[in-house]
Scaffold this motif. Sequence first.
Motif: not given
Length: 90
Positions: A31-47
Amino acid sequence: MIINKGFINIGFGSIVSAARITAIVSPESAPIKRLVQIARERERLIDATYGRRTRAVIVMDSDHVILCAIQPETIAHRLDTQPEEEEERT
């Protein structure tokens, strides 16, 4: 527990607002991996790993997801040990 309104060091010179953190979780579960992938797709991921292995995922109240290279326990400890704000003097 008093909500701290300061900032937390998440490693390598990166800081986040402590008051805006919703959750600090380990990145291993599906579920956390999915959350990260969704954030990446929505441009809400900060690495904020600076090329290192992701050890913690920080979920913010703004729907941003932050990848961090330090352990969740370390971040939580930094939240707990931060000095509390002084009360206003009248």
